[in-house]
Scaffold this motif. Structure first.
Motif, PDB file in Angstrom:
ATOM      1  N   LEU A 275       0.854  -1.190   0.000  1.00  0.00           N
ATOM      2  CA  LEU A 275       0.000   0.000   0.000  1.00  0.00           C
ATOM      3  C   LEU A 275       0.892   1.243   0.000  1.00  0.00           C
ATOM      4  N   PRO A 276       1.397   1.659  -1.176  1.00  0.00           N
ATOM      5  CA  PRO A 276       2.194   2.885  -1.236  1.00  0.00           C
ATOM      6  C   PRO A 276       1.289   4.107  -1.118  1.00  0.00           C
ATOM      7  N   GLY A 277       1.825   5.147  -0.548  1.00  0.00           N
ATOM      8  CA  GLY A 277       1.034   6.369  -0.440  1.00  0.00           C
ATOM      9  C   GLY A 277       1.753   7.413   0.379  1.00  0.00           C
ATOM     10  N   GLY A 278       1.065   8.493   0.611  1.00  0.00           N
ATOM     11  CA  GLY A 278       1.633   9.580   1.386  1.00  0.00           C
ATOM     12  C   GLY A 278       0.546  10.443   1.980  1.00  0.00           C
ATOM     13  N   ALA A 279       0.951  11.250   2.937  1.00  0.00           N
ATOM     14  CA  ALA A 279       0.016  12.119   3.642  1.00  0.00           C
ATOM     15  C   ALA A 279       0.409  13.573   3.407  1.00  0.00           C
ATOM     16  N   SER A 280      -0.493  14.327   2.811  1.00  0.00           N
ATOM     17  CA  SER A 280      -0.275  15.751   2.566  1.00  0.00           C
ATOM     18  C   SER A 280      -0.761  16.563   3.763  1.00  0.00           C
ATOM     19  N   SER A 281      -0.267  17.767   3.898  1.00  0.00           N
ATOM     20  CA  SER A 281      -0.758  18.681   4.930  1.00  0.00           C
ATOM     21  C   SER A 281      -1.840  19.611   4.392  1.00  0.00           C
ATOM     22  N   VAL A 282      -2.261  19.363   3.151  1.00  0.00           N
ATOM     23  CA  VAL A 282      -3.422  20.057   2.588  1.00  0.00           C
ATOM     24  C   VAL A 282      -4.676  19.321   3.050  1.00  0.00           C
ATOM     25  N   GLY A 283      -5.755  20.036   3.276  1.00  0.00           N
ATOM     26  CA  GLY A 283      -6.969  19.326   3.650  1.00  0.00           C
ATOM     27  C   GLY A 283      -8.105  20.224   4.074  1.00  0.00           C
ATOM     28  N   ALA A 284      -9.193  19.576   4.508  1.00  0.00           N
ATOM     29  CA  ALA A 284     -10.405  20.299   4.893  1.00  0.00           C
ATOM     30  C   ALA A 284     -10.211  21.130   6.153  1.00  0.00           C
ATOM     31  N   GLY A 285      -9.136  20.857   6.896  1.00  0.00           N
ATOM     32  CA  GLY A 285      -8.859  21.676   8.073  1.00  0.00           C
ATOM     33  C   GLY A 285      -8.684  23.140   7.723  1.00  0.00           C
ATOM     34  N   ALA A 286      -8.266  23.422   6.484  1.00  0.00           N
ATOM     35  CA  ALA A 286      -8.119  24.814   6.051  1.00  0.00           C
ATOM     36  C   ALA A 286      -9.468  25.514   5.983  1.00  0.00           C
ATOM     37  N   LEU A 287     -10.527  24.767   5.690  1.00  0.00           N
ATOM     38  CA  LEU A 287     -11.865  25.356   5.618  1.00  0.00           C
ATOM     39  C   LEU A 287     -12.367  25.727   7.006  1.00  0.00           C
ATOM     40  N   THR A 288     -12.226  24.778   7.945  1.00  0.00           N
ATOM     41  CA  THR A 288     -12.726  25.047   9.298  1.00  0.00           C
ATOM     42  C   THR A 288     -11.928  26.160   9.970  1.00  0.00           C
ATOM     43  N   HIS A 289     -10.648  26.289   9.586  1.00  0.00           N
ATOM     44  CA  HIS A 289      -9.837  27.373  10.140  1.00  0.00           C
ATOM     45  C   HIS A 289     -10.263  28.724   9.553  1.00  0.00           C
ATOM     46  N   ALA A 290     -10.533  28.750   8.252  1.00  0.00           N
ATOM     47  CA  ALA A 290     -10.874  30.008   7.582  1.00  0.00           C
ATOM     48  C   ALA A 290     -12.322  30.416   7.816  1.00  0.00           C
ATOM     49  N   PHE A 291     -13.208  29.421   8.007  1.00  0.00           N
ATOM     50  CA  PHE A 291     -14.637  29.715   8.154  1.00  0.00           C
ATOM     51  C   PHE A 291     -15.210  28.985   9.373  1.00  0.00           C
ATOM     52  N   PRO A 292     -14.727  29.318  10.579  1.00  0.00           N
ATOM     53  CA  PRO A 292     -15.199  28.607  11.775  1.00  0.00           C
ATOM     54  C   PRO A 292     -16.692  28.836  12.008  1.00  0.00           C
ATOM     55  N   GLY A 293     -17.416  27.738  12.200  1.00  0.00           N
ATOM     56  CA  GLY A 293     -18.840  27.836  12.504  1.00  0.00           C
ATOM     57  C   GLY A 293     -19.727  28.188  11.334  1.00  0.00           C
ATOM     58  N   ALA A 294     -19.169  28.293  10.132  1.00  0.00           N
ATOM     59  CA  ALA A 294     -19.968  28.714   8.972  1.00  0.00           C
ATOM     60  C   ALA A 294     -20.862  27.581   8.478  1.00  0.00           C
ATOM     61  N   ASP A 295     -21.908  27.938   7.751  1.00  0.00           N
ATOM     62  CA  ASP A 295     -22.790  26.978   7.095  1.00  0.00           C
ATOM     63  C   ASP A 295     -22.099  26.561   5.789  1.00  0.00           C
ATOM     64  N   LEU A 296     -21.389  25.435   5.846  1.00  0.00           N
ATOM     65  CA  LEU A 296     -20.590  25.027   4.693  1.00  0.00           C
ATOM     66  C   LEU A 296     -21.474  24.618   3.520  1.00  0.00           C
ATOM     67  N   GLY A 297     -22.659  24.109   3.792  1.00  0.00           N
ATOM     68  CA  GLY A 297     -23.580  23.771   2.708  1.00  0.00           C
ATOM     69  C   GLY A 297     -23.961  25.007   1.906  1.00  0.00           C
ATOM     70  N   HIS A 298     -24.210  26.095   2.611  1.00  0.00           N
ATOM     71  CA  HIS A 298     -24.527  27.366   1.941  1.00  0.00           C
ATOM     72  C   HIS A 298     -23.334  27.843   1.126  1.00  0.00           C
ATOM     73  N   LEU A 299     -22.133  27.735   1.702  1.00  0.00           N
ATOM     74  CA  LEU A 299     -20.937  28.154   0.982  1.00  0.00           C
ATOM     75  C   LEU A 299     -20.690  27.262  -0.232  1.00  0.00           C
ATOM     76  N   ASP A 300     -21.019  25.969  -0.134  1.00  0.00           N
ATOM     77  CA  ASP A 300     -20.911  25.078  -1.292  1.00  0.00           C
ATOM     78  C   ASP A 300     -21.747  25.597  -2.465  1.00  0.00           C
ATOM     79  N   ARG A 301     -22.964  26.017  -2.145  1.00  0.00           N
ATOM     80  CA  ARG A 301     -23.862  26.498  -3.207  1.00  0.00           C
ATOM     81  C   ARG A 301     -23.317  27.769  -3.846  1.00  0.00           C
ATOM     82  N   LEU A 302     -22.707  28.627  -3.053  1.00  0.00           N
ATOM     83  CA  LEU A 302     -22.100  29.832  -3.614  1.00  0.00           C
ATOM     84  C   LEU A 302     -20.867  29.494  -4.447  1.00  0.00           C
ATOM     85  N   ALA A 303     -20.090  28.510  -3.972  1.00  0.00           N
ATOM     86  CA  ALA A 303     -18.861  28.141  -4.673  1.00  0.00           C
ATOM     87  C   ALA A 303     -19.140  27.551  -6.046  1.00  0.00           C
ATOM     88  N   ALA A 304     -20.309  26.945  -6.201  1.00  0.00           N
ATOM     89  CA  ALA A 304     -20.656  26.335  -7.486  1.00  0.00           C
ATOM     90  C   ALA A 304     -20.696  27.357  -8.613  1.00  0.00           C
TER      91      ALA A 304
END
Length: 479
Positions: free
Chosen positions: A281-310
């Motif tokens: 099982l070759p692979g690797g772990a990046s430090s990129v991830g969804a944690g950047a979203l929770t840090h930038a938008f704490p407590g936000a309605d991510l579903g609403h932001l998804d619709r805007l991002a579309a």
């Protein structure tokens, strides 16, 4: 029963051979972050496991549980006494303070690591052990303990062997099936008690009376050696055949696939786990991830932001959304910092850039394993907490330009339930344990919009000296 010790929570899942989830439970985890520092209290893992197991067992008779396995984050380590009580805090998977120690460890075992295709990184457990022994001193006879070991020790009622998956970043040699004791001596680790190592799926013992009283599991339930969370997600994804790949998107991003032989990486940013069936099982772990979203938008309605991002495809800026300083895969750059190339028009545009940036990084990870000669066949499987976003799943498929499968249950705890089934039956895990919920076909017209942003990101990473020129050239041509 599978138990997953994550960054933000402990999760438990009770699953039948046919893939029906009979019970689930979770408990939150907190830690301490400060720059490169990331620590958690090991006692919190056990209390979280107790809570998660009890909640999962509210709908499942304990007598029905035929086995339990536990996974933890890769590279998380601490020192305990001989009874398993902590002597140090736990240094988490992305704690990056051991840069000098990693250089020492790399030099001390250069020949061993060259054979294994490894490069010891600051986030690896071996470097952290050098730091812990120097910082806390007086640890002669202290026992090396990985995150999952801490919980399995309490389930069984005494110290147990670790598994080869968690031991990999502590320097365990998967080819000779031994600890590199000569390297340990050079690093001043000879006084530590390194545990015996067994294959994932090996029975470690059974649930003791004290653990049964706390967790609700039946005394005598087999406890099976687990794997790291990335490997657990691979098992839970159903991507078990040569050439199949799975990406786990949670706080950070993990890519793992299946090959017949270990994949050699001269840069040492990719490493190879040994699968229970003898494949790799070759692979690797990046430090990129969804944690950047929770840090930038704490407590936000991510579903609403998804619709805007579309409506921002592509966004007005290109991001490389690192969760913390430093990158580990698909390139090694201790000084790497989050990038935002351009200025987002507003919060919705910024959010869209972060979503797209993770997918672009995922695309670069797949390009890297192809650069190393790995087969990438069939659909990619998506697992991890981020798969709750249907919009993001489709966006990732579009940017990757590949069919994507999303299992009905994307938690790494499912992979541990699969491994527990394999361990207690002594054969192959039932394929019916993994059910595919969604198949996503890439939309070429949407994917074409991201050719420019991908090239922009690759150029920026190369210009900063983080991404090697040969890898960048391959990504531009084949990524």
């Amino acid at each position: 029963m599978g138990v997953d010790l994550g960054t933000q929570s402990v999760r438990a899942l009770a699953v039948t051979d046919g893939g029906e989830v009979l019970g689930r439970g979770a408990a939150p985890l907190t830690g301490h972050r400060d720059g490169d520092r990331h620590e958690q209290l090991p006692a919190d893992w056990w209390e979280g496991a107790v809570t998660a197991l009890r909640r999962a067992l509210r709908t499942v008779p304990a007598a029905r549980v035929r086995g339990v396995a536990v996974c933890g984050t890769s590279g998380t380590v601490l020192l305990t006494d001989r009874a398993g009580e902590p002597l140090t805090p736990a240094l988490m998977y992305d704690d990056g303070r051991a840069a000098a120690e990693a250089r020492r460890a790399q030099e001390a075992g250069a020949e061993v690591w060259r054979t294994l295709g490894h490069r010891i990184q600051p986030t690896w457990a071996l470097a952290k052990l050098v730091r812990l022994t120097a910082e806390y001193g007086g640890t002669g006879g202290a026992r090396v303990c990985h995150q999952a070991d801490f919980v399995t020790t309490r389930l069984v009622g005494g110290p147990v062997p670790t598994d080869s998956s968690h031991a990999l970043k502590t320097g365990y040699d998967l080819h000779t099936r031994s600890w590199p004791t000569a390297v340990h001596d050079r690093l001043g680790l000879a006084g530590l008690d390194f545990p015996a190592v067994v294959a994932p799926g090996t029975e470690l013992g059974t649930v003791c009376r004290a653990a049964a009283d706390r967790t609700g599991l039946a005394e005598g339930t087999p406890v099976v050696a687990g794997m790291t969370d990335g490997c657990a997600a691979q098992l839970g994804s159903g991507a078990w055949e040569i050439g199949q790949w799975n990406t786990v998107l949670g706080t950070t991003l993990v890519l793992k696939g299946v090959t017949r032989t270990p994949l050699h990486d001269p840069a040492g940013v990719l490493y190879n786990h040994l699968a229970p069936d003898g494949n790799w099982l070759p692979g690797g772990a990046s430090s990129v991830g969804a944690g950047a979203l929770t840090h930038a938008f704490p407590g936000a309605d991510l579903g609403h932001l998804d619709r805007l991002a579309a409506h921002r495809e592509p966004a007005g800026a290109v991001a490389y959304p690192l969760v913390s300083r430093g990158e580990r895969f698909p390139f090694l750059a201790a000084g790497a910092e989050p990038l935002m190339l351009g200025v987002p028009a507003d919060d919705a545009d910024r959010y869209a850039a972060l979503l797209q940036g993770v997918a672009l990084a995922e695309r670069l990870c797949l390009a890297y394993v192809r650069y190393l000669g790995a087969p990438v066949e069939g659909p990619v499987t998506f697992t991890g907490g981020a798969t709750r976003s249907g919009y993001w799943n489709q966006l990732r498929a579009d940017i990757l330009g590949r069919t994507a499968r999303v299992p009905a249950h994307t938690d790494s705890a499912l992979g541990m339930a699969v491994l527990a089934a394999r361990g207690v039956t002594g054969g192959s895990a039932p394929r019916g344990m993994v059910r595919i919920r969604t198949v996503l076909e890439p939309r070429p017209r949407v994917g074409a919009r991201f050719a420019g942003p991908f090239a922009t990101l690759v150029d920026a990473l190369e210009t900063r000296g983080w991404l090697p020129p040969a890898v960048a050239a391959h990504a531009r041509e084949h990524g």
